[in-house]
Design an enzyme around this catalytic site. Structure first.
Site, PDB file in Angstrom:
ATOM      1  N   ASP A  13      -4.525  12.920 -80.842  1.00 56.36           N
ATOM      2  CA  ASP A  13      -4.546  14.262 -81.446  1.00 56.36           C
ATOM      3  C   ASP A  13      -5.202  14.284 -82.822  1.00 56.36           C
ATOM      4  O   ASP A  13      -4.842  15.082 -83.683  1.00 56.36           O
ATOM      5  CB  ASP A  13      -3.128  14.861 -81.578  1.00 56.36           C
ATOM      6  CG  ASP A  13      -2.346  14.789 -80.288  1.00 56.36           C
ATOM      7  OD1 ASP A  13      -2.904  15.138 -79.247  1.00 56.36           O
ATOM      8  OD2 ASP A  13      -1.167  14.379 -80.329  1.00 56.36           O
ATOM      9  N   LYS A  16     -10.244  14.791 -82.124  1.00 56.28           N
ATOM     10  CA  LYS A  16     -11.440  14.170 -81.526  1.00 56.28           C
ATOM     11  C   LYS A  16     -12.321  15.205 -80.861  1.00 56.28           C
ATOM     12  O   LYS A  16     -13.539  15.104 -80.918  1.00 56.28           O
ATOM     13  CB  LYS A  16     -11.034  13.125 -80.470  1.00 56.28           C
ATOM     14  CG  LYS A  16     -10.491  11.838 -81.040  1.00 56.28           C
ATOM     15  CD  LYS A  16     -10.199  10.846 -79.943  1.00 56.28           C
ATOM     16  CE  LYS A  16      -9.143  11.324 -78.973  1.00 56.28           C
ATOM     17  NZ  LYS A  16      -7.831  11.587 -79.577  1.00 56.28           N
ATOM     18  N   GLY A  40      -9.343  17.170 -72.912  1.00 51.02           N
ATOM     19  CA  GLY A  40      -9.122  18.531 -73.391  1.00 51.02           C
ATOM     20  C   GLY A  40     -10.157  19.075 -74.351  1.00 51.02           C
ATOM     21  O   GLY A  40     -10.023  18.954 -75.558  1.00 51.02           O
ATOM     22  N   HIS A  41     -11.222  19.646 -73.791  1.00 45.60           N
ATOM     23  CA  HIS A  41     -12.195  20.352 -74.621  1.00 45.60           C
ATOM     24  C   HIS A  41     -12.166  21.814 -74.229  1.00 45.60           C
ATOM     25  O   HIS A  41     -12.248  22.137 -73.054  1.00 45.60           O
ATOM     26  CB  HIS A  41     -13.612  19.836 -74.364  1.00 45.60           C
ATOM     27  CG  HIS A  41     -13.762  18.404 -74.696  1.00 45.60           C
ATOM     28  ND1 HIS A  41     -13.673  17.937 -75.980  1.00 45.60           N
ATOM     29  CD2 HIS A  41     -13.974  17.331 -73.918  1.00 45.60           C
ATOM     30  CE1 HIS A  41     -13.823  16.632 -75.968  1.00 45.60           C
ATOM     31  NE2 HIS A  41     -14.002  16.235 -74.732  1.00 45.60           N
ATOM     32  N   GLN A 221      -7.042   9.721 -76.355  1.00 50.55           N
ATOM     33  CA  GLN A 221      -5.829   9.235 -77.056  1.00 50.55           C
ATOM     34  C   GLN A 221      -6.189   8.457 -78.331  1.00 50.55           C
ATOM     35  O   GLN A 221      -7.211   8.732 -78.933  1.00 50.55           O
ATOM     36  CB  GLN A 221      -4.974   8.396 -76.105  1.00 50.55           C
ATOM     37  CG  GLN A 221      -4.523   9.221 -74.930  1.00 50.55           C
ATOM     38  CD  GLN A 221      -4.658   8.498 -73.627  1.00 50.55           C
ATOM     39  OE1 GLN A 221      -5.527   7.677 -73.410  1.00 50.55           O
ATOM     40  NE2 GLN A 221      -3.780   8.811 -72.709  1.00 50.55           N
TER      41      GLN A 221
HETATM   42  P1  GDP Z   1      -7.713  15.843 -80.073  1.00 49.15           P
HETATM   43  O1  GDP Z   1      -6.965  15.729 -78.801  1.00 49.15           O
HETATM   44  O2  GDP Z   1      -7.887  14.516 -80.768  1.00 49.15           O
HETATM   45  O3  GDP Z   1      -8.987  16.637 -79.956  1.00 49.15           O
HETATM   46  O4  GDP Z   1      -6.807  16.650 -81.072  1.00 49.15           O
HETATM   47  P2  GDP Z   1      -6.074  18.059 -80.889  1.00 49.15           P
HETATM   48  O5  GDP Z   1      -6.091  18.562 -79.517  1.00 49.15           O
HETATM   49  O6  GDP Z   1      -4.764  17.947 -81.554  1.00 49.15           O
HETATM   50  O7  GDP Z   1      -7.040  18.979 -81.703  1.00 49.15           O
HETATM   51  C1  GDP Z   1      -6.835  19.212 -82.974  1.00 49.15           C
HETATM   52  C2  GDP Z   1      -6.593  20.673 -83.267  1.00 49.15           C
HETATM   53  O8  GDP Z   1      -6.863  20.860 -84.631  1.00 49.15           O
HETATM   54  C3  GDP Z   1      -7.509  21.631 -82.530  1.00 49.15           C
HETATM   55  O9  GDP Z   1      -6.808  22.849 -82.340  1.00 49.15           O
HETATM   56  C4  GDP Z   1      -8.639  21.828 -83.503  1.00 49.15           C
HETATM   57  O10 GDP Z   1      -9.261  23.093 -83.385  1.00 49.15           O
HETATM   58  C5  GDP Z   1      -7.960  21.705 -84.831  1.00 49.15           C
HETATM   59  N1  GDP Z   1      -8.782  21.090 -85.840  1.00 49.15           N
HETATM   60  C6  GDP Z   1      -9.709  20.092 -85.666  1.00 49.15           C
HETATM   61  N2  GDP Z   1     -10.248  19.762 -86.845  1.00 49.15           N
HETATM   62  C7  GDP Z   1      -9.647  20.542 -87.790  1.00 49.15           C
HETATM   63  C8  GDP Z   1      -9.775  20.657 -89.211  1.00 49.15           C
HETATM   64  O11 GDP Z   1     -10.550  19.961 -89.862  1.00 49.15           O
HETATM   65  N3  GDP Z   1      -8.949  21.556 -89.835  1.00 49.15           N
HETATM   66  C9  GDP Z   1      -8.067  22.323 -89.162  1.00 49.15           C
HETATM   67  N4  GDP Z   1      -7.302  23.152 -89.869  1.00 49.15           N
HETATM   68  N5  GDP Z   1      -7.938  22.272 -87.824  1.00 49.15           N
HETATM   69  C10 GDP Z   1      -8.722  21.387 -87.150  1.00 49.15           C
END
Ligand code: GDP
Length: 429
Positions: A13, A16, A40-41, A221
């Site tokens: 999370d 990425k 999950g994109h 992950q």
């Molecule tokens: P992933 O599985 O590693 O992609 O992580 P997540 O599903 O938890 O995605 C991260 C969440 O944080 C998503 O809703 C993104 O839109 C949001 N997000 C990503 N980068 C940033 C950032 O720099 N700032 C903020 N405030 N939100 C972000």
């Protein structure tokens, strides 16, 4: 030309998805090499929102090739659902744009029933998608691979050999048994639908590399969830570290040029297991609220804490990181001081500055923090590194120093444009 691996440097999370989107715009080929339908994109095509879990988001760009490597576990129904949605939006008109490795293992309905049954018995926090049980079958040498779905007779033999035991396992967990005939029909029918996309992932990829095309290996992950290097047993069932990118795609280690670790500007973790910098106080609550740290599918609050330099240094070591991308720096706006763990005090009184290889030591590890001055300015509109408040720059640079890896990108908001790029790891662009 360069081939770049993206890995989560913490417990997943890390944001990425957004970094993968950015890097995809620079790459010609995007490869998944481990995990299952858990990437999950979120895509918005013509105002319609679609979430892709298995197919790399490179599929949105007609010239880019997407490969689901042999190291991924493929749920054929979920895959075909994604493909159908993509086709209904006018994408993937050329089936050769997507190659699903014929050696990838298949998630079958019994894997899901075993997963669900275990979860009911004892909540261990799996997603119930059958990923763990499918990897178990792979290692136990009784798995079904994508190639098997195209061979009716041998599939019947393999499923017959496996089903009794799988059903016994399902029954012991209070689940409903499966019949051979409908299972076989289901698998063969999906095998036929998948057929246009099935191929030799390794051969395809090596051909692309030989042509000098830039490859992005997209990890799912995070490092601390790696089956070998994570906080075992609170880990996932595959190797998430960068070394597995080539194993799970069918190339050798010399194919990789850069390894970029994604880290949040603080730390989060979902579910059980040690988290030394966890904050069960108002500061943790503030990180959770401002950072919207709630599970994407479950809505479960994530555990939050300050950044842990030991974790990142460890991630740098086990992945061979050549760059860092720091996400969610905007979430730290408004804190008077920001803490970073630089050592742990262990119960025996010793202070260590390297992440202990025994995860049990982490349960009682007390972080030793370094305090850095915070900043008040919102960061969301900034696009140049030099525009960041002095203390935000100081924070980024201190993290670089502690980890020993340069920061190539800083994310300051959820939008695609809210990213400060300091260096493009695909050198040819
Ligand atoms: P992933 O599985 O590693 O992609 O992580 P997540 O599903 O938890 O995605 C991260 C969440 O944080 C998503 O809703 C993104 O839109 C949001 N997000 C990503 N980068 C940033 C950032 O720099 N700032 C903020 N405030 N939100 C972000």
């Amino acid at each position: 030309m360069s081939n770049v691996v993206i890995v989560g440097a913490q417990w997943g999370d890390e944001g990425k998805g957004k970094v993968v989107d950015l890097f995809t715009s620079w790459a010609d080929v995007v490869v998944r090499y481990q995990g299952g339908a858990n990437a999950g994109h979120t895509l918005v095509v013509g105002g319609v929102k679609t979430v892709l879990h298995l197919v790399p988001s490179g599929v949105l760009h007609p010239g880019k090739k997407c490969i689901i490597g042999n190291g991924v576990v493929v749920d054929p129904e979920a895959l075909m659902d994604e493909i159908d949605v993509l086709k209904s939006r006018g994408l993937l008109s050329d089936p050769t744009q997507l190659v699903v490795s014929e050696n990838a293992h298949v998630i079958l309905p019994y894997h899901k029933r075993i997963d669900a049954g275990r979860e009911k018995k004892e909540a261990i926090g799996t997603t119930g998608r059958g990923i763990g049980p499918c990897y178990e079958d792979k290692v136990a040498r009784r798995g079904i691979r994508v190639r098997d779905l195209g061979k009716p007779e041998s599939l019947r033999t393999k499923l017959t050999a496996r089903l009794d035991e799988a059903n016994a396992q399902i029954a012991s967990l209070g689940g409903e048994k499966l019949e051979l005939k409908p299972l076989l029909d289901w698998a063969l029918q999906l095998g036929r639908r998948m057929q246009p996309y099935v191929g030799d992932g390794s051969e395809t990829l090596s051909h692309e590399v030989a042509r000098g095309r830039a490859v992005l290996f997209e990890g799912a992950q995070g490092t601390l969830l790696d089956i070998d290097h994570g906080t075992y047993p609170y880990v996932t069932s595959s190797n998430t570290v960068a070394g597995n990118a080539v194993v799970g795609a069918g190339l050798g280690p010399t194919a990789i040029d850069e390894v970029i670790g994604i880290t949040k500007a603080y730390t989060t973790r979902v579910g059980n297991g040690p988290l030394p910098t966890e904050l069960n106080d108002a500061t943790g609550e503030k990180l959770r609220t401002v950072g919207a740290e709630f599970g994407a599918t479950t809505g479960r609050p994530r555990r939050c804490g300050w950044l842990d330099a030991l974790v990142l240094r460890y991630a740098a070591r086990v992945n061979g990181l050549s760059g860092l991308a720091i996400t969610k720096l905007d979430v730290l706006t408004g804190f008077d001081t920001i803490l970073v763990a630089v050592a742990y005090k262990l119960p025996d009184g010793k202070t260590v500055s390297e992440f202990p290889s025994d995860p049990e030591l982490l349960n009682d590890a007390q972080p030793v923090y370094e305090e850095l001055p915070g900043w008040k300015e919102p960061l969301g509109d900034l696009r140049e590194y030099s525009e960041l408040p002095a203390n935000a720059q100081r924070y980024v640079e201190r993290v670089e120093q502690l980890v020993g890896v340069e920061t190539i990108a800083v994310s300051v908001g959820a939008e695609r444009a809210q990213t400060i790029v300091r260096k493009n790891p695909f050198r040819h662009v």
